[in-house]
Design an enzyme around this catalytic site. Structure first.
Site, PDB file in Angstrom:
ATOM      1  CE  LYS A 264      -3.067   2.718   3.049  1.00 42.08           C
ATOM      2  NZ  LYS A 264      -3.918   2.741   4.272  1.00 42.08           N
ATOM      3  CE  LYS A 276      -6.350   8.910   8.084  1.00 45.00           C
ATOM      4  NZ  LYS A 276      -7.010   7.837   8.867  1.00 45.00           N
ATOM      5  CG  ASP A 287      -1.737   5.392   4.952  1.00 44.40           C
ATOM      6  OD1 ASP A 287      -1.544   4.343   5.597  1.00 44.40           O
ATOM      7  OD2 ASP A 287      -2.845   5.708   4.469  1.00 44.40           O
ATOM      8  CG  ASP A 346      -9.711   7.622   6.852  1.00 46.06           C
ATOM      9  OD1 ASP A 346      -8.657   7.565   6.181  1.00 46.06           O
ATOM     10  OD2 ASP A 346      -9.742   7.857   8.074  1.00 46.06           O
ATOM     11  CD  GLU A 348      -6.579   5.271   2.660  1.00 46.58           C
ATOM     12  OE1 GLU A 348      -7.537   5.339   3.446  1.00 46.58           O
ATOM     13  OE2 GLU A 348      -5.405   5.109   3.037  1.00 46.58           O
ATOM     14  NE  ARG A 350     -10.520  -1.229   4.194  1.00 44.12           N
ATOM     15  CZ  ARG A 350     -11.050  -1.352   5.412  1.00 44.12           C
ATOM     16  NH1 ARG A 350     -12.210  -1.988   5.581  1.00 44.12           N
ATOM     17  NH2 ARG A 350     -10.433  -0.850   6.457  1.00 44.12           N
TER      18      ARG A 350
HETATM   19  N1  BES Z   1      -3.998   4.747   6.970  1.00 40.78           N
HETATM   20  C1  BES Z   1      -5.069   4.470   7.847  1.00 40.78           C
HETATM   21  C2  BES Z   1      -4.715   3.510   8.983  1.00 40.78           C
HETATM   22  C3  BES Z   1      -3.667   3.957   9.966  1.00 40.78           C
HETATM   23  C4  BES Z   1      -4.032   4.467  11.191  1.00 40.78           C
HETATM   24  C5  BES Z   1      -2.322   3.796   9.699  1.00 40.78           C
HETATM   25  C6  BES Z   1      -3.082   4.843  12.114  1.00 40.78           C
HETATM   26  C7  BES Z   1      -1.373   4.174  10.620  1.00 40.78           C
HETATM   27  C8  BES Z   1      -1.745   4.692  11.834  1.00 40.78           C
HETATM   28  C9  BES Z   1      -6.221   3.864   7.064  1.00 40.78           C
HETATM   29  O1  BES Z   1      -6.332   4.258   5.741  1.00 40.78           O
HETATM   30  C10 BES Z   1      -7.482   4.280   7.750  1.00 40.78           C
HETATM   31  O2  BES Z   1      -7.772   5.436   7.741  1.00 40.78           O
HETATM   32  N2  BES Z   1      -8.179   3.330   8.319  1.00 40.78           N
HETATM   33  C11 BES Z   1      -9.373   3.583   9.028  1.00 40.78           C
HETATM   34  C12 BES Z   1     -10.382   2.545   8.617  1.00 40.78           C
HETATM   35  C13 BES Z   1     -11.777   2.861   9.034  1.00 40.78           C
HETATM   36  C14 BES Z   1     -12.292   4.039   8.255  1.00 40.78           C
HETATM   37  C15 BES Z   1     -12.635   1.642   8.782  1.00 40.78           C
HETATM   38  C16 BES Z   1      -9.068   3.507  10.510  1.00 40.78           C
HETATM   39  O3  BES Z   1      -8.237   2.699  10.917  1.00 40.78           O
HETATM   40  O4  BES Z   1      -9.642   4.296  11.254  1.00 40.78           O
HETATM   41 ZN    ZN Z   2      -4.629   4.906   4.846  1.00 36.98          ZN
HETATM   42 MN    MN Z   3      -7.456   6.041   5.537  1.00 34.75          MN
END
Ligand code: BES
Ligand code: ZN
Ligand code: MN
Length: 498
Positions: A264, A276, A287, A346, A348, A350
């Site tokens: 990713k 966010k 990321d 968010d 994204e 996947r």
């Molecule tokens: N890039 C983030 C996940 C992340 C969080 C990486 C903290 C490193 C540190 C990912 O794209 C994301 O935003 N995931 C969300 C998913 C949710 C919307 C289902 C999350 O983890 O809140």
């Molecule tokens: Zn992300």
């Molecule tokens: Mn995200």
């Protein structure tokens, strides 16, 4: 002042300047050579006073007495002689590097009472020293003490002495290649997103061609043609166009199916329209830790000329809110033909990975696919920062990954999957939605990816907790850790070469 180490392996002779380092196992005693830099018996006295017993990473740091050819003598514990793993040797090297960071000359005797130090162990020790010395300071124009930064960092000459010095030299070629791969991954993770967009990242991947890696970069137009609607949906909110970089290392027999690693590479994740909160959002420059690990791994494999055919694919996009960004509720069609309702923009990662995985499977028919992604905050809640979450549809691959993690210190922990989780991402309007409920967030993300791998043996490593914002360790002081490079290099070396 930080000085950068270069390593020479040599036959054992008494050190003549700088710092002399001697290793002592638990219950052991300093090697005879130590006497040659210790005319007045200060080592024995220091060991006694400090109650040094050879415990791993314990150090007795002695100012050399008058009459000694060296300035400092370090007695370093290596712990229980029969229980030392590769990751213990790198940790030990890191410890020694930290103690000698300002020395111009360091001599380490890699011979030890009661322990046969293999060339690989010696090379791991040097690798630990090099990794510990890594410092991402390119944007600092002043030093910590306020002086202007030197144009050229001064060099540290590390002499590693062993009776197997030529075998050590050979082992070092391999270990250094891996270290350079880890440091490349760290560089990429540490670099801010204004400098490292998808196009710039792709150029960094392309640079691996200097090592004999064949690199192909797919543009937006080509991805459109392939039908990568999920990846492109994420990218459409950014003015910076996406890229898909394919790195191919052909070190194995021509007829051998390749193994494949997919990363990713979200160069910055604002969350998109599901934006966010501001606090800590700067961390989302990391990321792309999965893509960084894959790129670093390809560097490592090529540098050590791994006898394997390996594909590395990274999906490079930026997730931004914009007048043209995708909306919650949008339905996109992935390259596989499966449709996805985007509930949360968010989630994204996947969406990027599903097209990269499908493309990989269809194009290269790999032996296995392993993807790495900073995919969910939930994996931090579950496992913290010391282990990546491992999901797999194949027990053998999972076991191999677990074992490689224990040996290298890039540790993983297997997480559950199953139909009860899978149905949490069924959608009312499309084949699936891109999020489940609040529950089991890391698992539903894995279930989503699983729908794009067919029957290829596959594992997903959620490295959101291990790739960035890393706690300082013996071998890493930097924000980006380079997690995954050593793990996957080891997996390839142990099971998929020759
Ligand atoms: N890039 C983030 C996940 C992340 C969080 C990486 C903290 C490193 C540190 C990912 O794209 C994301 O935003 N995931 C969300 C998913 C949710 C919307 C289902 C999350 O983890 O809140
Ligand atoms: Zn992300
Ligand atoms: Mn995200």
């Amino acid at each position: 002042m930080t000085v950068h180490p270069t390593f020479t392996f040599a036959k054992s002779t008494a050190p003549k300047k700088g710092a002399a380092v001697f290793l002592v196992a638990k219950g052991g005693k300093p090697p005879a050579m130590a006497e040659e830099v210790d005319p007045s018996g200060v080592i024995a006295k220091a060991i006694d006073i400090s109650k040094f017993d050879g415990k791993a990473k314990s150090v007795v740091d002695i100012v050399a007495p008058a009459g000694s050819p060296v300035d400092r003598i370090l007695i370093v514990g290596i712990g229980d002689a029969d229980a030392i793993k590769p990751s213990d040797w790198t940790a030990l090297g890191g410890t020694v590097r930290a103690k000698t960071a300002s020395e111009k000359n360091v001599s380490v005797l890699l011979e030890c009472d009661g322990v046969d130090i293999s060339p690989e162990a010696a090379a791991d020790f040097a690798q630990g020293m090099l990794l510990r010395a890594y410092d991402f300071d390119k944007y600092k124009t002043v030093k910590k003490d306020g002086d202007e930064k030197d144009e050229k960092p001064s060099a540290q000459k590390v002499t590693l002495m062993s009776d197997k010095s030529s075998a050590c030299k050979k082992a070092w070629q391999t270990a250094e290649g891996i270290a350079r791969g880890i440091m490349l991954a760290r560089d990429l993770v540490n670099e801010p997103a204004n400098i490292l967009g998808p196009v710039e990242f792709a150029a960094r991947a392309e640079a691996l061609s200097a090592l004999g890696v064949e690199v192909e970069i797919l543009t937006e137009k080509e991805m459109k043609k392939l039908g990568m609607g999920a990846l492109l949906g994420v990218a459409q909110g950014s003015v910076r166009p996406p890229r898909l970089a394919v790195m191919h290392w052909k070190g194995g027999k021509a007829k051998d199916k390749p193994v494949a690693f997919i990363g990713k590479g979200v160069v910055f994740d604002t969350g998109g329209i599901s934006i966010k909160p501001a606090g800590g959002m700067e961390d989302m420059k990391g990321d792309m830790g999965g893509a960084a690990a894959v790129t670093g791994l390809m560097h490592a494999l090529a540098a050590r000329k791994a006898k394997a055919n390996v594909i590395g694919i990274i999906g490079l996009v930026e997730n931004m809110p914009d007048g043209n960004a995708q909306r919650p509720g949008d339905i996109v069609t992935s390259m596989s033909g499966q449709t996805i309702e985007v509930i949360n923009t968010d989630a994204e990662g996947r969406l990027v990975l599903c097209d990269a995985l499908w493309y990989c499977k269809e194009t290269y028919k790999p032996k296995f696919m392993i993807n790495l992604a900073t995919l969910t905050g939930a994996i931090l809640i579950a496992l913290g920062q010391n282990r990546a979450g491992m999901f797999a549809n194949d027990d053998e691959l999972a076991d191999q990954l677990f074992e490689a993690g224990e040996v290298t210190g890039d540790r993983v922990w297997r997480m559950p999957m199953g139909p009860e989780y899978d149905k949490m991402i069924d959608s009312r309007f499309a084949d699936m939605k891109n999020v489940g409920s609040r529950h089991a967030g890391s698992i539903t993300a894995a279930q989503f990816l699983k729908r794009f791998v067919g029957d290829v043996p596959w594992s997903h490593l959620d490295i959101a907790g291990t790739a960035m914002a890393s706690p300082a360790s013996d071998t890493n002081q930097s924000w980006g850790s380079g997690y995954g490079v050593r793990l996957l290099d080891r997996l390839v070396a142990d099971h998929y070469e020759g």
